[in-house]
Enzyme design. Structure first.
Site, PDB file in Angstrom:
ATOM      1  N   ARG A 175      -3.923  15.993  22.751  1.00 51.35           N
ATOM      2  CA  ARG A 175      -2.585  15.479  23.103  1.00 51.35           C
ATOM      3  C   ARG A 175      -2.511  15.057  24.568  1.00 51.35           C
ATOM      4  O   ARG A 175      -1.847  14.069  24.911  1.00 51.35           O
ATOM      5  CB  ARG A 175      -1.524  16.524  22.744  1.00 51.35           C
ATOM      6  CG  ARG A 175      -1.244  16.487  21.247  1.00 51.35           C
ATOM      7  CD  ARG A 175      -0.753  17.765  20.641  1.00 51.35           C
ATOM      8  NE  ARG A 175      -0.598  17.584  19.176  1.00 51.35           N
ATOM      9  CZ  ARG A 175      -1.621  17.635  18.305  1.00 51.35           C
ATOM     10  NH1 ARG A 175      -2.866  17.886  18.720  1.00 51.35           N
ATOM     11  NH2 ARG A 175      -1.408  17.427  17.011  1.00 51.35           N
ATOM     12  N   TYR A 213      10.567  -2.741   1.425  1.00 48.16           N
ATOM     13  CA  TYR A 213      10.704  -2.032   0.139  1.00 48.16           C
ATOM     14  C   TYR A 213      11.779  -2.653  -0.755  1.00 48.16           C
ATOM     15  O   TYR A 213      11.921  -2.246  -1.908  1.00 48.16           O
ATOM     16  CB  TYR A 213      10.987  -0.542   0.391  1.00 48.16           C
ATOM     17  CG  TYR A 213       9.763   0.156   0.976  1.00 48.16           C
ATOM     18  CD1 TYR A 213       8.837   0.775   0.143  1.00 48.16           C
ATOM     19  CD2 TYR A 213       9.505   0.142   2.341  1.00 48.16           C
ATOM     20  CE1 TYR A 213       7.699   1.380   0.657  1.00 48.16           C
ATOM     21  CE2 TYR A 213       8.373   0.736   2.873  1.00 48.16           C
ATOM     22  CZ  TYR A 213       7.479   1.354   2.030  1.00 48.16           C
ATOM     23  OH  TYR A 213       6.348   1.942   2.536  1.00 48.16           O
ATOM     24  N   HIS A 371     -10.301   6.022  -1.341  1.00 47.61           N
ATOM     25  CA  HIS A 371      -9.019   5.511  -0.840  1.00 47.61           C
ATOM     26  C   HIS A 371      -9.197   4.093  -0.277  1.00 47.61           C
ATOM     27  O   HIS A 371      -8.461   3.165  -0.635  1.00 47.61           O
ATOM     28  CB  HIS A 371      -8.488   6.460   0.244  1.00 47.61           C
ATOM     29  CG  HIS A 371      -7.239   5.979   0.917  1.00 47.61           C
ATOM     30  ND1 HIS A 371      -5.978   6.354   0.517  1.00 47.61           N
ATOM     31  CD2 HIS A 371      -7.052   5.116   1.951  1.00 47.61           C
ATOM     32  CE1 HIS A 371      -5.073   5.749   1.273  1.00 47.61           C
ATOM     33  NE2 HIS A 371      -5.699   4.989   2.164  1.00 47.61           N
ATOM     34  N   GLU A 372     -10.189   3.937   0.582  1.00 45.34           N
ATOM     35  CA  GLU A 372     -10.397   2.625   1.217  1.00 45.34           C
ATOM     36  C   GLU A 372     -10.845   1.591   0.196  1.00 45.34           C
ATOM     37  O   GLU A 372     -10.439   0.429   0.254  1.00 45.34           O
ATOM     38  CB  GLU A 372     -11.411   2.733   2.368  1.00 45.34           C
ATOM     39  CG  GLU A 372     -10.951   3.611   3.528  1.00 45.34           C
ATOM     40  CD  GLU A 372      -9.608   3.197   4.114  1.00 45.34           C
ATOM     41  OE1 GLU A 372      -9.244   2.013   4.035  1.00 45.34           O
ATOM     42  OE2 GLU A 372      -8.888   4.083   4.619  1.00 45.34           O
ATOM     43  N   HIS A 375      -8.013   0.009  -1.511  1.00 44.84           N
ATOM     44  CA  HIS A 375      -7.414  -1.124  -0.795  1.00 44.84           C
ATOM     45  C   HIS A 375      -8.198  -2.404  -1.094  1.00 44.84           C
ATOM     46  O   HIS A 375      -7.611  -3.447  -1.378  1.00 44.84           O
ATOM     47  CB  HIS A 375      -7.460  -0.880   0.720  1.00 44.84           C
ATOM     48  CG  HIS A 375      -6.456   0.127   1.219  1.00 44.84           C
ATOM     49  ND1 HIS A 375      -5.125   0.035   0.962  1.00 44.84           N
ATOM     50  CD2 HIS A 375      -6.605   1.242   2.004  1.00 44.84           C
ATOM     51  CE1 HIS A 375      -4.483   1.045   1.562  1.00 44.84           C
ATOM     52  NE2 HIS A 375      -5.366   1.793   2.191  1.00 44.84           N
ATOM     53  N   GLU A 399      -1.437   2.091  -0.758  1.00 41.33           N
ATOM     54  CA  GLU A 399      -2.033   3.379  -0.391  1.00 41.33           C
ATOM     55  C   GLU A 399      -2.386   4.224  -1.609  1.00 41.33           C
ATOM     56  O   GLU A 399      -3.170   5.167  -1.508  1.00 41.33           O
ATOM     57  CB  GLU A 399      -1.070   4.160   0.517  1.00 41.33           C
ATOM     58  CG  GLU A 399      -0.758   3.483   1.845  1.00 41.33           C
ATOM     59  CD  GLU A 399      -1.992   3.136   2.657  1.00 41.33           C
ATOM     60  OE1 GLU A 399      -3.032   3.814   2.500  1.00 41.33           O
ATOM     61  OE2 GLU A 399      -1.933   2.158   3.425  1.00 41.33           O
ATOM     62  N   TRP A 475      10.593  14.966  18.292  1.00 47.02           N
ATOM     63  CA  TRP A 475       9.376  15.086  17.476  1.00 47.02           C
ATOM     64  C   TRP A 475       9.212  16.523  16.998  1.00 47.02           C
ATOM     65  O   TRP A 475       9.000  16.796  15.817  1.00 47.02           O
ATOM     66  CB  TRP A 475       8.173  14.636  18.303  1.00 47.02           C
ATOM     67  CG  TRP A 475       6.841  14.885  17.675  1.00 47.02           C
ATOM     68  CD1 TRP A 475       5.938  15.843  18.030  1.00 47.02           C
ATOM     69  CD2 TRP A 475       6.241  14.167  16.578  1.00 47.02           C
ATOM     70  NE1 TRP A 475       4.816  15.774  17.231  1.00 47.02           N
ATOM     71  CE2 TRP A 475       4.980  14.749  16.333  1.00 47.02           C
ATOM     72  CE3 TRP A 475       6.658  13.095  15.791  1.00 47.02           C
ATOM     73  CZ2 TRP A 475       4.127  14.307  15.332  1.00 47.02           C
ATOM     74  CZ3 TRP A 475       5.799  12.653  14.782  1.00 47.02           C
ATOM     75  CH2 TRP A 475       4.559  13.246  14.570  1.00 47.02           C
ATOM     76  N   ARG A 479       9.183  18.255  13.310  1.00 50.23           N
ATOM     77  CA  ARG A 479       7.983  18.991  12.871  1.00 50.23           C
ATOM     78  C   ARG A 479       8.379  20.397  12.435  1.00 50.23           C
ATOM     79  O   ARG A 479       7.894  20.926  11.432  1.00 50.23           O
ATOM     80  CB  ARG A 479       6.978  19.081  14.014  1.00 50.23           C
ATOM     81  CG  ARG A 479       6.334  17.752  14.352  1.00 50.23           C
ATOM     82  CD  ARG A 479       5.008  17.586  13.661  1.00 50.23           C
ATOM     83  NE  ARG A 479       3.928  18.201  14.397  1.00 50.23           N
ATOM     84  CZ  ARG A 479       2.718  18.400  13.893  1.00 50.23           C
ATOM     85  NH1 ARG A 479       2.452  18.067  12.653  1.00 50.23           N
ATOM     86  NH2 ARG A 479       1.769  18.957  14.622  1.00 50.23           N
ATOM     87  N   HIS A 503      -1.321   6.424  13.776  1.00 51.83           N
ATOM     88  CA  HIS A 503      -0.419   5.377  13.305  1.00 51.83           C
ATOM     89  C   HIS A 503       0.711   5.056  14.284  1.00 51.83           C
ATOM     90  O   HIS A 503       1.342   4.009  14.165  1.00 51.83           O
ATOM     91  CB  HIS A 503       0.153   5.765  11.940  1.00 51.83           C
ATOM     92  CG  HIS A 503      -0.921   5.973  10.911  1.00 51.83           C
ATOM     93  ND1 HIS A 503      -1.807   7.026  10.969  1.00 51.83           N
ATOM     94  CD2 HIS A 503      -1.281   5.248   9.824  1.00 51.83           C
ATOM     95  CE1 HIS A 503      -2.652   6.949   9.958  1.00 51.83           C
ATOM     96  NE2 HIS A 503      -2.358   5.880   9.242  1.00 51.83           N
ATOM     97  N   ARG A 512       4.903   4.812   3.920  1.00 52.39           N
ATOM     98  CA  ARG A 512       4.068   4.330   2.821  1.00 52.39           C
ATOM     99  C   ARG A 512       3.215   5.451   2.216  1.00 52.39           C
ATOM    100  O   ARG A 512       2.958   5.466   1.013  1.00 52.39           O
ATOM    101  CB  ARG A 512       3.147   3.204   3.311  1.00 52.39           C
ATOM    102  CG  ARG A 512       2.222   3.614   4.439  1.00 52.39           C
ATOM    103  CD  ARG A 512       1.409   2.447   4.986  1.00 52.39           C
ATOM    104  NE  ARG A 512       2.280   1.360   5.436  1.00 52.39           N
ATOM    105  CZ  ARG A 512       1.831   0.213   5.940  1.00 52.39           C
ATOM    106  NH1 ARG A 512       0.539   0.012   6.068  1.00 52.39           N
ATOM    107  NH2 ARG A 512       2.668  -0.720   6.321  1.00 52.39           N
TER     108      ARG A 512
END
Ligand code: X8Z
Ligand code: ZN
Length: 663
Positions: A175, A213, A371-372, A375, A399, A475, A479, A503, A512
């Site tokens: 961080r 959407y 996963h990839e 796509h 996704e 944030w 969380r 992201h 998503r």
């Protein structure tokens, strides 16, 4: 008199003809084709420049990327201006109208050149900070020049270490080296993204993202889905907390019920699969797929081949010829900086598709590979649609594809088939099945609040409800509130912990993934039915079912040419997202968890932010992680606890009371 009549005639004729042109659907379609041909030249160039930078982060490549982005934005703007020649909003031809609608939606390209360049620079800065970050001074290291990247070192520490101090070092260091260096750029980015959204007719950039959407009350719908899953999450949370308290006995856990965020096996506590050995209901029956892969000398290529075979066995498309040559499937060993975060790339020329990831030989990476490839499969299926329809029905659909296949691949039945289950293990053993469900829950259920909250935070920032000096406090409020986790060390308002998640600096919307984690179970159930599966949902493996493959392909071929409910209906027969299939999938585990946590208090105190209960540090091994030095006199703590700060506060209060008495 005559000239007046002529002028009038000319005026009427010109209005008439321009009216006719603006509604001439044949001419409009010809223009759409021209647009498409041009877009198939401009977009690949921009993608190529971006790829070059992503796989070799240098200033030179950055300049090339900025140049290509500028060129693309000019093309977008020019095309937008040309759409004004048509009265497309009144077209009755739905498909053409939808293409115009998409072409006219030019996002940040609407900004004047100087501002477009400022926003691209702000984003590039953040992305490069994130991808070049290294953390030094590891506890126990003598050499201060030894520094570690996220992939693989810090990720592996977060996954495997059971040393509180080492985990806190990696957590805090990451961080400090990422988010903390970004708030100025992020603020600039927010300002300009909002400006662009306003110019495009949206209330703010969050409103623009949500527009993809095409759903009324999208925020409300997401909230309802989230509420529907919260009880299940709380069961898992309570169970994980109980076991982690046993593992880290003597270390401080907040009395308010949150779990310290560095203990969950992942840098962002978003997926808890790495806690499987601690949390397995039957520890004697492991699912040690990673070990099996290593014993069988798996390589990256073997993982990709295995994944590709699952797709082609469903009757779906193989990877195109150039795919393996052009992709970056491993982290380069020549020391150049790359963006390691996994991604799949469509170059919009119908032949060039790539994946970029820094694969390691593990079960997790085998799933990411699926996963990839999901796509890429979507890219392949919709490649003959016009460029503007080469998108998922909504971003969550994109996704979900690879994950749906991975739900089958991960079943003990399938693992047995591909020789990744130990020979002495019976895939039908109910205890092994429950272990498997726990493993799935640690990846899927644990992710739900995280997937939900990132954009809760960003939407508030874009709305102007969260200002720069509240970034971190808000944030941690989210969380704490949604995930039930707390920072392991003191946080300040000069920290920017949202920026430590790929992201956010990379400006990729996140809801998503939340959508995907819900709908992938709807898709799984529908495809299992198609494949003729009988029995509990979690036991279904759609391997080799071309019926299931055909359904999936038919949906993918639509791209974004139709609104997503149509695409969903093509697979599931339903037009709404709902959580009932996910809940059905995990039903046996839910029963087990309820018994396991019957003596635990479920949930946590929702009063988050600065109100974390500060526990008494243990007498023997206090959490001596370095406390960040406040960077300016206006720095104030946002949340968190640590023993040093706690003692200081206590001493401060004591001296103040003493001073009153002395006076
Ligand atoms: O970013 C990703 C993919 C690329 S689209 C690897 N995922 C999210 C993340 O890593 O945070 C997949 C699951 C959630
Ligand atoms: Zn993805």
């Amino acid at each position: 008199m005559l000239w007046k009549a002529c002028a009038l005639l000319f005026f009427v004729a010109s209005i008439g003809s321009s009216f006719g042109d603006r509604n001439n659907i044949t001419a409009a379609k010809i223009w759409l084709e021209e647009y498409n041909t041009e877009a198939e030249k401009v977009r690949p160039e921009a993608q190529e420049a971006s790829w070059t930078w992503n796989t070799n982060i240098t200033d030179y490549n950055n300049r090339l990327k900025l140049e290509a982005e500028k060129k693309k934005s000019e093309f977008d703007k020019r095309s937008y201006n040309q759409t004004l020649n048509w009265d497309w909003k009144n077209f009755t031809e739905i498909n053409a109208k939808r293409q115009f609608y998409k072409i006219a939606d030019i996002g940040e390209s609407v900004l004047p050149t100087d501002k477009f360049q400022q926003i691209t620079k702000a984003k590039s800065n953040m992305q490069s900070v994130y991808s070049k970050a290294r953390v030094c001074n590891k506890p126990g290291d003598q050499d201060p020049s030894k520094c570690y990247p996220l992939n693989p070192t810090l990720e592996n520490i977060m996954a495997k270490s059971t040393d509180w101090k080492e985990l806190a070092w990696a957590w805090e260091g990451w961080r400090n080296e990422t988010g903390r260096k970004m708030p100025d750029d992020y603020e600039k980015f927010v300002e300009l993204a909002n400006e662009a959204a306003g110019m495009n007719g949206y209330t703010d950039n969050g409103d623009y993202w949500r527009s993809w959407y095409e759903t009324e009350n999208f925020e409300k719908q997401m909230e309802e889905l989230f509420i529907g899953l919260k009880d299940l999450y709380k069961l898992l949370h309570a169970y994980a907390r109980k076991k982690l308290k046993e593992r880290f006995v003597g270390h401080p856990f907040p009395d308010s019920g949150q779990i310290p965020a560095h203990l969950l096996g992942n840098m962002w506590a978003q997926s808890w699969g790495n806690l499987f050995t601690l949390l397995a209901p039957y520890p004697g029956k492991p699912l040690d797929v990673t070990e099996m892969m290593r014993e069988q000398n798996y390589t990256t290529r073997k993982m990709f081949d295995l994944s590709e075979k699952f797709f082609t066995d469903l009757g779906l498309d193989p990877m195109p010829p150039k795919f393996y040559n052009d992709s970056m499937l491993d982290k380069p060993e020549d020391g150049r900086d790359v963006v390691c975060h996994a991604s799949a790339w469509d170059f919009y020329n119908r032949k060039d598709f790539r994946i970029k990831q820094c694969t390691q030989v593990t079960m997790d990476w085998l799933i990411t590979t699926h996963h990839e490839m999901g796509h890429v499969q979507y890219f392949l299926q919709y490649k003959d649609q016009p460029v503007v329809f080469r998108r998922g029905a909504n971003p969550g659909f994109h996704e979900a594809i690879g994950d749906v296949l991975a739900l089958s691949v991960s079943t003990p039945k399938h693992l047995k088939k591909i020789n990744l289950l130990r020979p002495n293990q019976n895939p039908d053993d109910e205890e092994l099945q429950l272990n498997f469900l726990m493993n799935q829950a640690l990846k899927k259920i644990a992710f739900i609040p995280f997937g939900y909250l990132i954009d809760q935070w960003r939407w508030k920032v874009f709305k102007g409800e969260t200002k720069k000096d509240e970034y971190n406090e808000d944030w941690w409020n989210l969380r704490c509130k949604h995930q039930g986790v707390s920072p392991p060390v003191q946080r300040f308002n000069t920290d920017f912990d949202a920026g430590s998640k790929f992201h956010v600096p990379n400006n990729t919307p996140y809801i998503r993934y939340f959508v995907s984690y819900v709908i992938q179970f709807q898709f799984h159930k529908a495809l299992c039915k198609e494949a003729g599966h009988n029995g509990p949902l979690h036991k279904c493996d759609i391997d080799q079912s071309t019926e299931a493959g055909n359904k999936l392909a038919a949906m993918m071929k639509l791209g974004s040419s139709k609104e997503w409910p149509d695409a969903m209906e093509a697979i599931t027969g339903q037009r709404k997202m709902n959580v009932s299939d996910l809940i059905e999938y995990f039903a046996p585990l839910e029963d087990w968890l309820k018994k396991e946590v019957k003596n635990e208090t479920l949930g946590w105190d929702d009063q988050c932010g600065r109100n974390f209960t500060i526990p008494t540090p243990p007498p023997t091994s206090p959490p001596t992680t370095p406390t960040p030095t406040p960077q300016s006199s206006t720095v104030k703590p946002t949340s968190g606890f640590d023993s040093i700060h706690n003692n200081k506060t206590f001493i401060g209060i004591f001296i103040a009371i003493l001073a009153i008495f002395v006076r």
